[in-house]
Design a protein around this motif. Structure first.
Motif, PDB file in Angstrom:
ATOM      1  N   MET A   1       0.847  -1.190   0.000  1.00 47.96           N
ATOM      2  CA  MET A   1       0.000   0.000   0.000  1.00 47.96           C
ATOM      3  C   MET A   1       0.885   1.243   0.000  1.00 47.96           C
ATOM      4  N   ALA A   2       0.603   2.183  -0.910  1.00 45.84           N
ATOM      5  CA  ALA A   2       1.388   3.414  -0.990  1.00 45.84           C
ATOM      6  C   ALA A   2       1.079   4.316   0.198  1.00 45.84           C
ATOM      7  N   ASP A   3       2.092   5.080   0.618  1.00 46.53           N
ATOM      8  CA  ASP A   3       1.880   6.085   1.651  1.00 46.53           C
ATOM      9  C   ASP A   3       0.960   7.180   1.120  1.00 46.53           C
ATOM     10  N   ALA A   4       0.467   8.019   2.036  1.00 44.34           N
ATOM     11  CA  ALA A   4      -0.346   9.168   1.647  1.00 44.34           C
ATOM     12  C   ALA A   4       0.512  10.422   1.683  1.00 44.34           C
ATOM     13  N   ALA A   5       0.337  11.282   0.709  1.00 49.67           N
ATOM     14  CA  ALA A   5       1.024  12.574   0.657  1.00 49.67           C
ATOM     15  C   ALA A   5      -0.031  13.656   0.497  1.00 49.67           C
ATOM     16  N   VAL A   6       0.024  14.665   1.341  1.00 49.90           N
ATOM     17  CA  VAL A   6      -0.996  15.702   1.348  1.00 49.90           C
ATOM     18  C   VAL A   6      -0.679  16.753   0.283  1.00 49.90           C
ATOM     19  N   ALA A   7      -1.652  17.053  -0.557  1.00 45.56           N
ATOM     20  CA  ALA A   7      -1.527  18.118  -1.549  1.00 45.56           C
ATOM     21  C   ALA A   7      -1.967  19.439  -0.930  1.00 45.56           C
ATOM     22  N   ARG A   8      -1.136  20.472  -1.077  1.00 44.16           N
ATOM     23  CA  ARG A   8      -1.447  21.804  -0.542  1.00 44.16           C
ATOM     24  C   ARG A   8      -1.859  22.718  -1.686  1.00 44.16           C
ATOM     25  N   LEU A   9      -2.998  23.382  -1.542  1.00 40.34           N
ATOM     26  CA  LEU A   9      -3.464  24.296  -2.580  1.00 40.34           C
ATOM     27  C   LEU A   9      -2.601  25.554  -2.574  1.00 40.34           C
ATOM     28  N   VAL A  10      -1.920  25.809  -3.694  1.00 36.38           N
ATOM     29  CA  VAL A  10      -1.071  26.994  -3.828  1.00 36.38           C
ATOM     30  C   VAL A  10      -1.904  28.196  -4.255  1.00 36.38           C
ATOM     31  N   GLU A 323     -14.863   5.417 -13.048  1.00 39.92           N
ATOM     32  CA  GLU A 323     -15.930   4.410 -13.156  1.00 39.92           C
ATOM     33  C   GLU A 323     -16.403   3.968 -11.770  1.00 39.92           C
ATOM     34  N   TYR A 324     -15.532   4.166 -10.771  1.00 39.75           N
ATOM     35  CA  TYR A 324     -15.804   3.614  -9.448  1.00 39.75           C
ATOM     36  C   TYR A 324     -15.927   4.673  -8.357  1.00 39.75           C
ATOM     37  N   GLY A 325     -15.514   5.890  -8.638  1.00 40.62           N
ATOM     38  CA  GLY A 325     -15.574   6.919  -7.604  1.00 40.62           C
ATOM     39  C   GLY A 325     -14.544   8.009  -7.848  1.00 40.62           C
ATOM     40  N   GLU A 326     -13.918   8.475  -6.784  1.00 45.16           N
ATOM     41  CA  GLU A 326     -13.008   9.615  -6.852  1.00 45.16           C
ATOM     42  C   GLU A 326     -11.733   9.279  -7.612  1.00 45.16           C
ATOM     43  N   ALA A 327     -11.248  10.262  -8.401  1.00 46.52           N
ATOM     44  CA  ALA A 327     -10.000  10.092  -9.142  1.00 46.52           C
ATOM     45  C   ALA A 327      -8.825   9.988  -8.177  1.00 46.52           C
ATOM     46  N   ARG A 328      -7.824   9.178  -8.553  1.00 45.14           N
ATOM     47  CA  ARG A 328      -6.634   9.027  -7.720  1.00 45.14           C
ATOM     48  C   ARG A 328      -5.400   9.506  -8.473  1.00 45.14           C
ATOM     49  N   HIS A 329      -4.514  10.197  -7.747  1.00 47.62           N
ATOM     50  CA  HIS A 329      -3.249  10.687  -8.284  1.00 47.62           C
ATOM     51  C   HIS A 329      -2.108  10.148  -7.432  1.00 47.62           C
ATOM     52  N   TRP A 330      -0.948   9.946  -8.072  1.00 47.89           N
ATOM     53  CA  TRP A 330       0.160   9.239  -7.426  1.00 47.89           C
ATOM     54  C   TRP A 330       1.481   9.981  -7.630  1.00 47.89           C
ATOM     55  N   LEU A 331       2.362   9.852  -6.651  1.00 52.54           N
ATOM     56  CA  LEU A 331       3.743  10.308  -6.792  1.00 52.54           C
ATOM     57  C   LEU A 331       4.615   9.107  -7.115  1.00 52.54           C
ATOM     58  N   VAL A 332       5.489   9.276  -8.098  1.00 52.59           N
ATOM     59  CA  VAL A 332       6.362   8.203  -8.560  1.00 52.59           C
ATOM     60  C   VAL A 332       7.796   8.706  -8.531  1.00 52.59           C
ATOM     61  N   SER A 333       8.672   7.957  -7.897  1.00 51.97           N
ATOM     62  CA  SER A 333      10.093   8.306  -7.883  1.00 51.97           C
ATOM     63  C   SER A 333      10.778   7.711  -9.105  1.00 51.97           C
ATOM     64  N   THR A 334      11.590   8.527  -9.780  1.00 46.46           N
ATOM     65  CA  THR A 334      12.374   8.037 -10.920  1.00 46.46           C
ATOM     66  C   THR A 334      13.852   7.939 -10.574  1.00 46.46           C
ATOM     67  N   ALA A 335      14.196   8.132  -9.300  1.00 47.52           N
ATOM     68  CA  ALA A 335      15.594   8.042  -8.871  1.00 47.52           C
ATOM     69  C   ALA A 335      16.047   6.584  -8.880  1.00 47.52           C
ATOM     70  N   ALA A 343       3.666   7.358  -3.165  1.00 44.64           N
ATOM     71  CA  ALA A 343       2.570   7.887  -2.349  1.00 44.64           C
ATOM     72  C   ALA A 343       1.338   8.135  -3.202  1.00 44.64           C
ATOM     73  N   GLN A 344       0.178   8.052  -2.549  1.00 43.72           N
ATOM     74  CA  GLN A 344      -1.072   8.516  -3.144  1.00 43.72           C
ATOM     75  C   GLN A 344      -1.354   9.903  -2.605  1.00 43.72           C
ATOM     76  N   LEU A 345      -1.689  10.827  -3.493  1.00 44.72           N
ATOM     77  CA  LEU A 345      -1.976  12.195  -3.093  1.00 44.72           C
ATOM     78  C   LEU A 345      -3.377  12.293  -2.497  1.00 44.72           C
ATOM     79  N   THR A 346      -3.487  13.039  -1.421  1.00 39.72           N
ATOM     80  CA  THR A 346      -4.794  13.326  -0.827  1.00 39.72           C
ATOM     81  C   THR A 346      -5.029  14.827  -0.913  1.00 39.72           C
ATOM     82  N   TYR A 347      -6.269  15.208  -1.218  1.00 35.04           N
ATOM     83  CA  TYR A 347      -6.619  16.609  -1.457  1.00 35.04           C
ATOM     84  C   TYR A 347      -7.605  17.092  -0.402  1.00 35.04           C
TER      85      TYR A 347
END
Length: 378
Positions: A1-10, A323-335, A343-347
């Motif tokens: 399970m991916a961690d959660a990362a909080v998105a901050r509105l700029v 199709e199932y509910g709320e859209a999900r966005h993810w952070l991906v490391s390329t290092a 992480a999965q972003l939470t808004y």
């Protein structure tokens, strides 16, 4: 399970046009990497919105500035458009021509080319020649964009280019134009049969990425280099990967496979794959899906994904998620040697659609009504 990362509105950027009154598209943020190595400063950005009769542009970093408005030479259904980094010139890539217009609506220059309506072989001189023809309303399209320094316009057009004479066998062409006067500086056969296309500026103004959609036939990816005398073109990824972004340094680019199952980071010099990330066994099924729905086990990446910084990608699975509910966005490391879902972003409130990365640590989502952009950071 991916961690959660909080998105901050700029910030929230309000669209300059009314979507109903002005028959306007949702707004977009055009961005250009800083010319050079892409590491020394942030991107330049313009909030742009296309209506049927005008194109509006606003500097998002100057919230009190009035929108710059460019009278449109034809309705928005007939092609695509872009704006110069300094906001002084708009370029409309239409069905029969690429036309540059200043803020007064005066035509600075025009390059006529073959008609994007597949059965039409006419080299049109004006939009009015086909304005009432229903077939042209559903024509294919090319695209155009300014280079990182604003001195060049790269344009993907349907051949033949009028200045070089009729050629009944001409397919798509890729042009490098002088942004000041529209002179064709470089020209190469794209060897594509486009339904549509998108350009991706590189920090080096002499380099450009082009992704061409050919429907079910594939997605050719071209990389161009202009040396001041000749336009040379390379074709990468066997027409199976969609170019989605260029890293801030310009050293790498990002793709998603045609069927949306795999992200890839590539070396910009030769297109070779550096690392990949499949959705299978990586992205969990949507929590809102029916437990008996086996189709929910298959998640897919959105076509829109990009670099937040040199080693972090923001990507969505929203198209399938909705199709199932709320859209999900993810952070991906390329290092390192492989890509990792971190992480999965939470808004703070529900968002819709895919995230669009801005390369400076931020990204945006389009409001559900399509009348504003929400800019986010971690």
């Amino acid at each position: 399970m991916a961690d959660a990362a909080v998105a901050r509105l700029v910030t929230t950027l309000t669209a300059p046009l009314d979507r109903v009154r002005d028959a306007a598209d949702a707004p977009d943020l055009l961005r250009w990497p800083t010319p050079g190595d892409g590491r020394s400063a942030g991107n330049r950005r313009l909030l742009v919105q296309r209506g049927d009769t005008e194109l509006a542009a606003v500097d998002p970093d100057s919230p009190d500035a009035a929108a710059v408005r460019f009278p449109a030479p034809w309705p928005r259904r007939f092609g695509t458009c872009t704006v110069a980094p300094d906001g002084g010139l708009a370029v409309f890539a239409g069905v029969h021509a690429v036309r540059a217009v200043d803020r007064t609506g005066a035509v600075r220059w025009e390059v006529r080319h073959g008609c994007w309506e597949g059965s039409c072989r006419t080299l049109h001189t004006t939009y009015e020649e086909y304005a009432t023809d229903r077939r042209h309303l559903y024509a294919d399209s090319g695209s155009a964009v300014f280079s990182a320094d604003g001195n060049l316009v790269w344009a993907h057009v349907r051949g033949p280019v009028a200045a070089f004479g009729p050629d009944p066998e001409a397919l798509d062409e890729w042009l490098v134009l002088d942004a000041a006067d529209g002179r064709v500086l470089g020209r190469a056969e794209a060897e594509t049969a486009a339904v549509g296309s998108d350009h991706f500026p590189h920090p080096d103004p002499a380099r450009m990425g082009l992704c061409v959609g050919e429907g079910q036939d594939g997605v050719p990816m071209l990389w161009g280099r202009w040396d001041g005398e000749k336009l040379s073109v390379e074709r990468f990824c066997d027409d199976e990967r969609i170019l989605t972004d260029v890293s801030p340094s310009g050293d790498r680019f990002l793709t998603v496979t045609h069927y949306e199952e795999t992200l890839g980071v590539h070396r910009a010099d030769d297109g070779s794959v550096l690392s990949e990330l499949d959705t299978e066994h990586t992205v969990p099924r949507h929590p809102g899906a029916d437990p008996d729905d086996q189709d929910a086990d298959e998640t897919l990446w959105d076509y829109a994904c990009g670099f937040l910084d040199e080693e972090t990608v923001v990507a969505g699975t929203s198209e399938r998620d909705e199709e199932y509910g709320e859209a999900r966005h993810w952070l991906v490391s390329t290092a390192g040697a492989r890509m990792r879902l971190t992480a999965q972003l939470t808004y703070p409130f529900p968002v819709s659609g895919a995230p669009t990365a801005l390369g400076d640590g931020t990204w945006y989502t389009v409001s559900e009504a399509g009348d504003a952009l929400h800019v986010w950071s971690r």
